[in-house]
Design a protein around this motif. Structure first.
Motif, short mmCIF file in Angstrom:
data_model
loop_
_atom_site.label_atom_id
_atom_site.label_comp_id
_atom_site.label_asym_id
_atom_site.label_seq_id
_atom_site.Cartn_x
_atom_site.Cartn_y
_atom_site.Cartn_z
N ASN A 1 -3.28 6.10 -8.86
CA ASN A 1 -3.84 5.80 -7.54
C ASN A 1 -3.80 4.29 -7.35
N ALA A 2 -4.32 3.82 -6.21
CA ALA A 2 -4.20 2.39 -5.87
C ALA A 2 -4.92 1.48 -6.86
N GLY A 3 -5.86 2.01 -7.62
CA GLY A 3 -6.57 1.20 -8.60
C GLY A 3 -6.27 1.57 -10.03
N ASN A 4 -5.18 2.33 -10.25
CA ASN A 4 -4.87 2.78 -11.60
C ASN A 4 -3.39 3.10 -11.71
N TYR A 5 -2.62 2.19 -12.28
CA TYR A 5 -1.19 2.44 -12.47
C TYR A 5 -0.62 1.50 -13.53
N GLU A 6 0.59 1.81 -13.97
CA GLU A 6 1.26 1.03 -15.02
C GLU A 6 2.75 1.04 -14.76
N TYR A 7 3.40 -0.09 -15.05
CA TYR A 7 4.87 -0.11 -14.94
C TYR A 7 5.45 -1.02 -16.02
N GLN A 8 6.74 -0.84 -16.27
CA GLN A 8 7.46 -1.57 -17.32
C GLN A 8 8.78 -2.07 -16.77
N MET A 9 9.14 -3.29 -17.09
CA MET A 9 10.37 -3.90 -16.61
C MET A 9 11.39 -3.99 -17.73
N ASN A 10 12.59 -3.45 -17.47
CA ASN A 10 13.71 -3.55 -18.42
C ASN A 10 13.32 -3.17 -19.84
N ALA B 1 8.03 -5.84 -21.24
CA ALA B 1 6.59 -5.95 -21.06
C ALA B 1 6.06 -4.86 -20.13
N LYS B 2 4.86 -4.37 -20.44
CA LYS B 2 4.18 -3.40 -19.59
C LYS B 2 3.05 -4.11 -18.84
N THR B 3 2.84 -3.71 -17.61
CA THR B 3 1.72 -4.20 -16.82
C THR B 3 0.87 -3.00 -16.42
N ARG B 4 -0.44 -3.10 -16.63
CA ARG B 4 -1.36 -2.02 -16.27
C ARG B 4 -2.47 -2.56 -15.39
N VAL B 5 -2.76 -1.84 -14.34
CA VAL B 5 -3.85 -2.19 -13.42
C VAL B 5 -4.92 -1.12 -13.52
N VAL B 6 -6.14 -1.54 -13.84
CA VAL B 6 -7.29 -0.65 -13.88
C VAL B 6 -8.39 -1.30 -13.05
N GLY B 7 -8.66 -0.76 -11.88
CA GLY B 7 -9.62 -1.38 -10.98
C GLY B 7 -9.10 -2.72 -10.50
N ALA B 8 -9.89 -3.77 -10.68
CA ALA B 8 -9.49 -5.11 -10.27
C ALA B 8 -8.87 -5.91 -11.41
N GLY C 1 0.08 15.61 -12.57
CA GLY C 1 -0.10 15.79 -14.00
C GLY C 1 -0.35 14.53 -14.80
N PHE C 2 -0.63 13.40 -14.13
CA PHE C 2 -0.85 12.14 -14.85
C PHE C 2 -2.35 11.80 -14.88
N PRO C 3 -2.95 11.71 -16.08
CA PRO C 3 -4.36 11.32 -16.18
C PRO C 3 -4.52 9.83 -15.94
N PRO C 4 -5.70 9.38 -15.56
CA PRO C 4 -5.92 7.94 -15.33
C PRO C 4 -5.70 7.12 -16.60
N PHE C 5 -5.20 5.91 -16.43
CA PHE C 5 -5.05 4.99 -17.55
C PHE C 5 -6.41 4.39 -17.90
N PRO C 6 -6.75 4.33 -19.20
CA PRO C 6 -8.02 3.70 -19.59
C PRO C 6 -7.87 2.19 -19.64
N VAL C 7 -8.99 1.50 -19.69
CA VAL C 7 -8.97 0.06 -19.89
C VAL C 7 -8.49 -0.21 -21.31
N PRO C 8 -7.40 -0.94 -21.51
CA PRO C 8 -6.89 -1.15 -22.86
C PRO C 8 -7.75 -2.13 -23.65
N SER C 9 -7.69 -2.00 -24.96
CA SER C 9 -8.41 -2.93 -25.82
C SER C 9 -7.65 -4.25 -25.91
N THR C 10 -8.36 -5.34 -25.73
CA THR C 10 -7.75 -6.67 -25.85
C THR C 10 -8.37 -7.44 -27.01
#
Length: 242
Positions: A67-76, A79-86, A202-211
């Protein structure tokens, strides 16, 4: 976009109704109800693929948009970019150097997801009726969804004429696929953008990753040399920051 005036159902004769239905498919963009930016970019819980070739560099992206506050994408495949909320996170990985882990990106705007930019591009084209011609051309099917196919061409033609193709869902009006290419002469690959929805649902929400340890596996020397966050890198090395 102004809504075209049509007679009420009670006042329409069968012949007029059929004529109006045909005009809604092959008329100009100002009479096509599906060409609405909100509807074109309304899809949620889907995976997508996007490629761009400008003749110098080819870029390939894949992603999952929950959804608009939960998605992830990867380039080539990098690197992966994930958005969770803000919050926006980045994950770097390089096999020879180990797993870099997730890092919270501060002070950066939320990146765009797959369908959104493609929908804006398609909408800009079909509403620019002076430069482009867009016409319905039967049905299409993408990721199990039935849509209407549209063919796009530039009105001026010429050796570098652009042409495109889009599939817009008949149910809901979301953009399912879109390509817009420029002819580059015989023997050359066309340049331009290609977007397609690869799966819906069929895609569950992405969790906030551990940093907690974004430089785990890098090794102490490399971590200190290349880390953007020196404090976290020094922690990997078992040292205290000054």
């Amino acid at each position: 976009m102004p809504t075209p005036l049509v007679p009420s159902r009670k006042s329409q004769k069968p012949g007029i109704a059929l004529l109006l239905a045909s005009l809604s498919l092959v008329g100009c963009s100002r009479t096509q109800a599906d060409w609405n930016l909100a509807r074109l970019s309304s899809l949620a819980n889907y995976s997508w693929s996007y490629s761009m070739d400008n003749g110098v560099m080819r870029m390939n992206l894949t992603g999952v948009f929950v959804n608009a506050g939960n998605y992830e994408y990867q380039m080539n495949q990098g690197a992966k970019t994930r958005v969770v909320g803000a919050q926006v996170f980045e994950h770097l990985a390089a096999a020879p150097l180990g797993n870099f882990g997730w890092t919270l990106l501060r002070g950066q705007r939320r990146p765009s997801e797959g369908e959104g930019p493609a929908a804006r591009h398609f909408y800009d084209i079909v509403t620019n009726t002076g430069a482009y011609r867009t016409q319905a051309s039967g049905e299409c099917r993408v990721a199990g969804e039935v849509g209407t196919q549209y063919l796009i061409s530039t009105r001026n033609g010429g050796p570098y004429a652009q042409h495109g193709r889009a599939c817009v869902a008949q149910r809901g009006g979301a953009l399912l696929s879109f390509s817009f290419l420029a002819a580059t002469g015989s023997g050359s690959a066309p340049l331009g953008d290609r977007f397609v929805v690869t799966r819906i649902g069929g895609f569950p929400p992405f969790p906030v990753p551990s940093t907690a340890s974004p430089f785990a596996g890098m090794g102490c020397r490399f971590a200190v040399t290349h880390a953007a966050n020196l404090a976290q890198a020094m922690k990997v090395c078992g040292k205290k920051t000054p």
